[in-house]
Enzyme design. Structure first.
Site, PDB file in Angstrom:
ATOM      1  NE  ARG A  59      -0.299   0.535   5.017  1.00 47.30           N
ATOM      2  CZ  ARG A  59       0.281   1.421   5.413  1.00 47.30           C
ATOM      3  NH1 ARG A  59       0.423   2.410   4.697  1.00 47.30           N
ATOM      4  NH2 ARG A  59       1.135   1.501   6.694  1.00 47.30           N
ATOM      5  CG  ASP A  60       1.201   5.981  -1.504  1.00 48.31           C
ATOM      6  OD1 ASP A  60       2.395   5.721  -1.259  1.00 48.31           O
ATOM      7  OD2 ASP A  60       0.567   6.792  -1.769  1.00 48.31           O
ATOM      8  N   GLY A  61       1.723   5.017   1.566  1.00 45.97           N
ATOM      9  CA  GLY A  61       1.624   5.668   2.848  1.00 45.97           C
ATOM     10  C   GLY A  61       2.629   4.887   3.701  1.00 45.97           C
TER      11      GLY A  61
END
Length: 143
Positions: A59-61
């Site tokens: 995931r991004d973040g």
């Protein structure tokens, strides 16, 4: 890349920011995307945290570790002759010293610019004083 080559790229990148026309920074996620963007005539490219994360099934973040993110920066920067600026999420650390260490490693990976997010987990914005301290840490890491 030699220190002189990286310095020249940094100077070019700074000059692009001072030019009369807007600087468009397309996002690369791997070596071939970076090369395609360079061949298309872009004078600089950026890494994209989301794209680099997604290519690794994360995931991004800050879904990637600092080392995984740095590997993405290293791949993009090592694939092109134009300056590269790196999206380093929130700096991969909770304090200014950790941000400084990240910045030093991003530069060692070949980037000449960075962007660092001013958010915390959950998307809230950091306190201004805290962000100022993190920016000071980033500047320290840049030398």
């Amino acid at each position: 890349m030699t220190h002189a080559e990286q310095t020249a790229k940094a100077e070019t990148f700074a000059a692009l920011h001072r030019a009369d026309e807007a600087l468009v920074l397309p996002n690369a996620w791997d070596g071939i995307s970076a090369r395609v963007l360079e061949a298309a005539g872009f004078p600089a490219v950026a890494t994209a945290s989301a794209s680099i994360s997604w290519t690794q099934g994360r995931r991004d973040g800050e879904g990637l570790t600092r080392e995984q993110a740095l590997a993405g920066v290293r791949l993009v920067a090592g694939s092109v002759d134009v300056p590269v600026t790196a999206d380093i999420e929130r700096g991969f650390g909770d304090d200014p010293e950790a941000v400084a260490a990240t910045i030093a490693e991003v530069i060692a990976a070949g980037a000449v610019g960075i962007n660092i997010e001013d958010s915390v987990d959950g998307g809230a914005q950091r306190d201004i004083a805290e962000m100022q301290a993190r920016i000071r840490g980033a500047r320290q890491g840049a030398g």
